[in-house]
Design an enzyme around this catalytic site. Sequence first.
Site, PDB file in Angstrom:
ATOM      1  N   CYS A  17       0.868  -1.177   0.000  1.00 36.19           N
ATOM      2  CA  CYS A  17       0.000   0.000   0.000  1.00 36.19           C
ATOM      3  C   CYS A  17       0.906   1.227   0.000  1.00 36.19           C
ATOM      4  O   CYS A  17       2.115   1.108  -0.145  1.00 36.19           O
ATOM      5  CB  CYS A  17      -0.984   0.000   1.166  1.00 36.19           C
ATOM      6  N   CYS A  89      -4.425  -0.743  -2.349  1.00 35.76           N
ATOM      7  CA  CYS A  89      -4.984   0.577  -2.626  1.00 35.76           C
ATOM      8  C   CYS A  89      -4.635   0.964  -4.060  1.00 35.76           C
ATOM      9  O   CYS A  89      -3.641   0.491  -4.616  1.00 35.76           O
ATOM     10  CB  CYS A  89      -4.500   1.626  -1.631  1.00 35.76           C
ATOM     11  N   CYS A  96       3.425   0.837  -7.880  1.00 39.83           N
ATOM     12  CA  CYS A  96       4.150  -0.349  -7.432  1.00 39.83           C
ATOM     13  C   CYS A  96       5.198  -0.733  -8.470  1.00 39.83           C
ATOM     14  O   CYS A  96       4.891  -0.841  -9.660  1.00 39.83           O
ATOM     15  CB  CYS A  96       3.177  -1.506  -7.220  1.00 39.83           C
TER      16      CYS A  96
END
Length: 154
Positions: A17, A89, A96
Amino acid sequence: MTSGSRHDRPIRVLFVCTGNSARSVMAEALLREHGGDAFEVDSAGTEPKGINPLTLRTLEAAGIDASWARSKSVTEFLDQRFDYVITVCDQARQSCPAFPGEHASLHWDFEDPAAAEGSEEDRVAVFQRVFSGLGERIEAFVPIALRSGTLSRT
């Protein structure tokens, strides 16, 4: 190695996250609790902020020991292989980094309880709601992951 067979190593999972202060830490704790030795679990943030005290309080209320918990950056894990990388999220999904090897990328979008406003009671309720939702996802994920086994090669 064939799909569906058990392997001699744990299934590696990374929860990601933004802040690694609430959602990903709770998901890590839940999978550690429900998956046991069959899983090797970590969590990280794209912009780690430290563990939110209400995260620890939520885990403690559920009877889960989180003495291991610390906020980590995804950069600590860039050279590691995972069977599952799960973002929790939308912002983390967009930022990412890519991880090496073959793995399943999953996305479970949950509201950020650390951003909850209002009284402490209101904020605790948001943490509990997110924790409960993550628990439902983890309970569904564990048997599927166990049937699938590991994906990446050591």
